[in-house]
Design an enzyme around this catalytic site. Sequence first.
Site, PDB file in Angstrom:
ATOM      1  N   SER A 143      22.819  35.756  40.164  1.00 52.52           N
ATOM      2  CA  SER A 143      22.099  36.827  39.467  1.00 52.52           C
ATOM      3  C   SER A 143      20.599  36.546  39.297  1.00 52.52           C
ATOM      4  CB  SER A 143      22.747  37.098  38.108  1.00 52.52           C
ATOM      5  OG  SER A 143      24.013  37.674  38.317  1.00 52.52           O
ATOM      6  N   LYS A 194      33.479  38.553  29.050  1.00 54.47           N
ATOM      7  CA  LYS A 194      33.244  40.004  29.069  1.00 54.47           C
ATOM      8  C   LYS A 194      33.973  40.731  27.936  1.00 54.47           C
ATOM      9  CE  LYS A 194      32.235  40.295  33.996  1.00 54.47           C
ATOM     10  NZ  LYS A 194      32.495  40.980  35.264  1.00 54.47           N
ATOM     11  N   ASN A 228      29.569  43.797  30.786  1.00 47.20           N
ATOM     12  CA  ASN A 228      28.856  42.781  31.576  1.00 47.20           C
ATOM     13  C   ASN A 228      27.350  42.843  31.359  1.00 47.20           C
ATOM     14  OD1 ASN A 228      28.057  45.016  33.054  1.00 47.20           O
ATOM     15  ND2 ASN A 228      28.309  44.005  35.026  1.00 47.20           N
ATOM     16  N   ALA A 256      38.923  42.693  36.502  1.00 49.59           N
ATOM     17  CA  ALA A 256      38.066  43.222  37.566  1.00 49.59           C
ATOM     18  C   ALA A 256      38.470  44.644  37.931  1.00 49.59           C
ATOM     19  CB  ALA A 256      38.143  42.308  38.795  1.00 49.59           C
ATOM     20  N   THR A 288      52.410  42.177  38.944  1.00 51.92           N
ATOM     21  CA  THR A 288      53.131  42.499  37.702  1.00 51.92           C
ATOM     22  C   THR A 288      53.035  44.010  37.512  1.00 51.92           C
ATOM     23  OG1 THR A 288      52.347  40.387  36.851  1.00 51.92           O
ATOM     24  CG2 THR A 288      53.321  41.908  35.247  1.00 51.92           C
ATOM     25  N   MET A 291      36.527  42.638  46.581  1.00 50.72           N
ATOM     26  CA  MET A 291      35.497  42.419  45.558  1.00 50.72           C
ATOM     27  C   MET A 291      34.926  41.006  45.613  1.00 50.72           C
ATOM     28  SD  MET A 291      36.577  44.263  42.064  1.00 50.72           S
ATOM     29  CE  MET A 291      37.134  45.959  41.975  1.00 50.72           C
ATOM     30  N   GLY A 345      32.418  41.677  48.680  1.00 51.77           N
ATOM     31  CA  GLY A 345      31.877  42.223  47.436  1.00 51.77           C
ATOM     32  C   GLY A 345      30.441  41.840  47.123  1.00 51.77           C
TER      33      GLY A 345
HETATM   34  P1  ATR Z   1      40.092  39.215  36.979  1.00 50.45           P
HETATM   35  O1  ATR Z   1      39.202  39.235  35.773  1.00 50.45           O
HETATM   36  O2  ATR Z   1      39.512  38.496  38.161  1.00 50.45           O
HETATM   37  O3  ATR Z   1      40.606  40.574  37.327  1.00 50.45           O
HETATM   38  P2  ATR Z   1      42.638  38.657  35.838  1.00 50.45           P
HETATM   39  O4  ATR Z   1      42.363  39.626  34.734  1.00 50.45           O
HETATM   40  O5  ATR Z   1      43.298  37.357  35.542  1.00 50.45           O
HETATM   41  O6  ATR Z   1      41.305  38.274  36.583  1.00 50.45           O
HETATM   42  O7  ATR Z   1      43.496  39.445  36.952  1.00 50.45           O
HETATM   43  C1  ATR Z   1      43.820  38.870  38.181  1.00 50.45           C
HETATM   44  C2  ATR Z   1      44.547  39.912  39.009  1.00 50.45           C
HETATM   45  O8  ATR Z   1      44.833  39.377  40.293  1.00 50.45           O
HETATM   46  C3  ATR Z   1      45.874  40.340  38.424  1.00 50.45           C
HETATM   47  O9  ATR Z   1      46.104  41.696  38.751  1.00 50.45           O
HETATM   48  C4  ATR Z   1      46.874  39.417  39.153  1.00 50.45           C
HETATM   49  O10 ATR Z   1      48.195  39.899  39.220  1.00 50.45           O
HETATM   50  P3  ATR Z   1      49.175  39.709  37.953  1.00 50.45           P
HETATM   51  O11 ATR Z   1      48.801  40.768  36.955  1.00 50.45           O
HETATM   52  O12 ATR Z   1      50.528  39.902  38.515  1.00 50.45           O
HETATM   53  O13 ATR Z   1      48.936  38.301  37.453  1.00 50.45           O
HETATM   54  C5  ATR Z   1      46.257  39.419  40.526  1.00 50.45           C
HETATM   55  N1  ATR Z   1      46.579  38.256  41.371  1.00 50.45           N
HETATM   56  C6  ATR Z   1      46.231  36.972  41.169  1.00 50.45           C
HETATM   57  N2  ATR Z   1      46.648  36.193  42.186  1.00 50.45           N
HETATM   58  C7  ATR Z   1      47.306  37.017  43.056  1.00 50.45           C
HETATM   59  C8  ATR Z   1      47.962  36.814  44.313  1.00 50.45           C
HETATM   60  N3  ATR Z   1      48.025  35.615  44.877  1.00 50.45           N
HETATM   61  N4  ATR Z   1      48.507  37.894  44.920  1.00 50.45           N
HETATM   62  C9  ATR Z   1      48.435  39.104  44.369  1.00 50.45           C
HETATM   63  N5  ATR Z   1      47.828  39.361  43.169  1.00 50.45           N
HETATM   64  C10 ATR Z   1      47.260  38.323  42.535  1.00 50.45           C
END
Ligand code: ATR
Length: 290
Positions: free
Chosen positions: A17, A66, A87, A134, A156, A224, A249
């Site tokens: 940044s 954030k 942010n 994100a 999930t 991203m 991204g």
């Molecule tokens: P961020 O702030 O980067 O969004 P986060 O809030 O922890 O971080 O969210 C990470 C996202 O990536 C979630 O949607 C997660 O899925 P879950 O909700 O099931 O945990 C997803 N994610 C992380 N690793 C993944 C993977 N290997 N394959 C698919 N989805 C993944």
Amino acid sequence: MTDRYVVIGNPIAHSKSPMIHADFARQLDVDLQYCKLFSPMNGFEQTVKMLQAAGVKGANVTVPFKQEAWRLAQKPSAAVQFAQAANTLRFGTDGIEADNTDGIGLCTDLNRLLQLQGQQLSGATVVMLGAGGAASGCVSAFKDAGVAELFVLNRTVDKAVDLAVKANGIGLKAHGLSLSSECSVMTSSTHKVVLVNASSSSLSGQAVPISNEWFQSACLAYDMMYAQQPTPFMKQALGVNPEASVADGLGMLVFQAAAAFEFWTGLKPHAADTLARMRNTLQIKQEASA
Ligand code: ATR
């Protein structure tokens, strides 16, 4: 007097940044200083108070603060209220104003890339992978950009459904699904489809377990994340179709910074020029376009 700004995070050493804001300031001949600031995990609020007391004008906020930034905001924008995350903070006489420019940054970059194909984001169907911070940071911007329909696919599924319910609540037609859903659920989608990876899969070097049809349906596959080499998600998209339009991204990062710069100074930088210079300086490969 020189206006001072910071980006607060933990960790923060990697942040690009300061480079981006220095480029904007040079372009527009604005006298400002922008530094990285490391905050202890349990010291974010104190860090913000210290900045306010020192007369700093504003701050960008990155991982993992954030949500705390949203809690501290006295005047949160609609995007901040939706995402419950901020942010960008502006310190004024009437307290802390907060914005979330991640979504506008993403949508600006998607429009830039779609325009290369004679298309635009307005009227498009967005398929977003992930339902974490994100992902939720971008949903209200999709609505503002005129996205016709949003499909949220997440490992999930409950989190995908919750985010889709919230999106419907602001008037954006949305569905929450699991990653294993078939692409044929997009029955009403005669629109152009944009596939956005908002999951952190690329961070862990993993492909996203979705069927190839999702990639085949999309006119653009956007991650991203960015890295010097194409990300695992970009490689996955190119593996399905070597002619696919794929992007990282870096543009989102530069355009969200431009929106923050405008929030603080009222001035609009030429962010596309900054993006080109960033790619060159950081030696980050150009996104591939069919
Ligand atoms: P961020 O702030 O980067 O969004 P986060 O809030 O922890 O971080 O969210 C990470 C996202 O990536 C979630 O949607 C997660 O899925 P879950 O909700 O099931 O945990 C997803 N994610 C992380 N690793 C993944 C993977 N290997 N394959 C698919 N989805 C993944």
